[in-house]
Design a protein around this motif. Structure first.
Motif, PDB file in Angstrom:
ATOM      1  N   GLY A 199       3.368  10.807   2.541  1.00  0.00           N
ATOM      2  CA  GLY A 199       2.556  10.441   1.388  1.00  0.00           C
ATOM      3  C   GLY A 199       1.777   9.177   1.667  1.00  0.00           C
ATOM      4  N   GLU A 245       1.392   3.595  -1.613  1.00  0.00           N
ATOM      5  CA  GLU A 245       1.787   3.226  -2.977  1.00  0.00           C
ATOM      6  C   GLU A 245       2.810   4.202  -3.555  1.00  0.00           C
ATOM      7  N   GLN A 246       2.641   5.494  -3.307  1.00  0.00           N
ATOM      8  CA  GLN A 246       3.588   6.478  -3.818  1.00  0.00           C
ATOM      9  C   GLN A 246       4.940   6.330  -3.130  1.00  0.00           C
ATOM     10  N   ASP A 293       6.807   3.410  -4.551  1.00  0.00           N
ATOM     11  CA  ASP A 293       7.356   3.771  -5.859  1.00  0.00           C
ATOM     12  C   ASP A 293       8.596   4.648  -5.708  1.00  0.00           C
ATOM     13  N   ASP A 294       8.579   5.561  -4.754  1.00  0.00           N
ATOM     14  CA  ASP A 294       9.730   6.440  -4.530  1.00  0.00           C
ATOM     15  C   ASP A 294      10.953   5.660  -4.054  1.00  0.00           C
ATOM     16  N   HIS A 343      -5.591  10.061  -0.100  1.00  0.00           N
ATOM     17  CA  HIS A 343      -5.609   9.853  -1.545  1.00  0.00           C
ATOM     18  C   HIS A 343      -5.460   8.366  -1.888  1.00  0.00           C
ATOM     19  N   GLY A 375      -4.140   4.896  -2.980  1.00  0.00           N
ATOM     20  CA  GLY A 375      -2.823   4.339  -2.681  1.00  0.00           C
ATOM     21  C   GLY A 375      -2.569   4.225  -1.194  1.00  0.00           C
TER      22      GLY A 375
END
Length: 295
Positions: free
Chosen positions: A124, A127-128, A131-132, A187, A189
């Protein structure tokens, strides 16, 4: 409140459908429905909006999701803490940005040494992945360091630092001409995209078009065909450059340096499996034959 009900709640969220969650858990659907209803009664609020195609979380359901993930993660950590401190066991969920060039080597070395670990990898944007990790969905992740700014809830381990380059097809023109082409990016992030936008902003260049593409393979294939240009680590495209398929163009140093780090949640129990994974990263870094380029 029963812990099992939280497990069921998380599975329903994951599946987005009660019947699918029941099948995954090997429960009858009425049992899952009853347990969700019990949670809603205990919390005095609906947790899901029901519709023909499934269910979605209510605002209160989203609030419970944060707590449920933390509680389940803490229980998992507690169980791990009482297992053998010397033999890593269980599951290890790792995340990574797509362009960690040494990742296959790290995973291979770890798996050969600790083959009984159930190791999974999620890719990913930075940023994602952060967060995970913060929300206990991943045990750790390889991310670009720019978005972290010494985050107080994370522990960081340096992996390597490398050079970002502007990548075009083999028939490209000057840098100024390339700035007018569509930019093919990951994407929002993504750390590379953030560096690119910083450079363009300081150059007072408004991109003619940003095209979001999901994978490095798709981005590079589109660059080959002349669709646009991209901004990625040189290490990921060197073999394409050596074959004359692309051209790499330098940008000013303050925009081209990017560091990849491995992160984990500071307050999460450091399991033996994760500790050995971090040791594997450090072992590979320290070997001269596989040295990571550090500026």
């Amino acid at each position: 409140m029963e812990l099992k009900n939280l497990y069921i709640f998380l599975k329903v969220v994951e599946q987005g459908n009660i019947s699918k969650a029941a099948k995954e858990l090997n429960y009858v659907q009425s049992n899952v429905t009853a347990r969700i209803k019990k949670l809603e009664e205990e919390l005095h609020t609906p947790l899901f909006h029901r519709h023909n195609r499934g269910i979605v979380l209510t605002p209160e359901g989203k609030k419970l999701l944060v707590y449920a993930e933390k509680i389940v993660s803490m229980v998992t950590d507690m169980k791990r803490a009482f297992r053998s401190p010397d033999i890593p066991v269980g599951k290890l969920d790792i995340g990574s940005v797509e362009t960690v060039i040494k990742l296959p080597l790290i995973l291979s070395k770890y798996n050969k040494k600790y083959g009984h670990i159930d190791l999974s990898l999620t890719t990913g944007v930075t940023e994602q992945l952060i967060d995970d990790v913060l929300n206990y969905r991943l045990d750790g992740a390889f991310v670009t360091a720019g978005s972290l700014s010494n985050h107080p809830d994370l522990v960081q381990y340096d992996v390597f630092e490398e050079e970002l380059v502007l990548v075009s097809d083999a028939d490209a023109g000057t840098i100024d001409e390339l700035k007018k082409k569509p930019f093919l990016v990951f994407h929002s992030g993504c750390g590379y995209r953030a560096k690119l936008m910083e450079w363009l902003r300081d150059e007072q260049v408004a991109p003619s078009k940003l095209m979001e593409l999901g994978t490095l393979e798709t981005i590079l294939g589109s660059v080959y065909s002349g669709l646009g240009v991209t901004f990625v680590p040189r290490s990921t495209v060197e073999h394409h450059e050596s074959r004359g398929l692309i051209q790499c163009h330098k940008v000013p140093q303050q925009y081209s340096r990017i560091k990849t780090v491995f992160i984990r949640k500071k307050d999460a129990f450091l399991t033996t499996s994760l500790e050995k994974f971090i040791d594997t990263i450090n072992e590979i870094r320290q070997k001269e034959d596989y040295a990571f380029p550090l500026f």
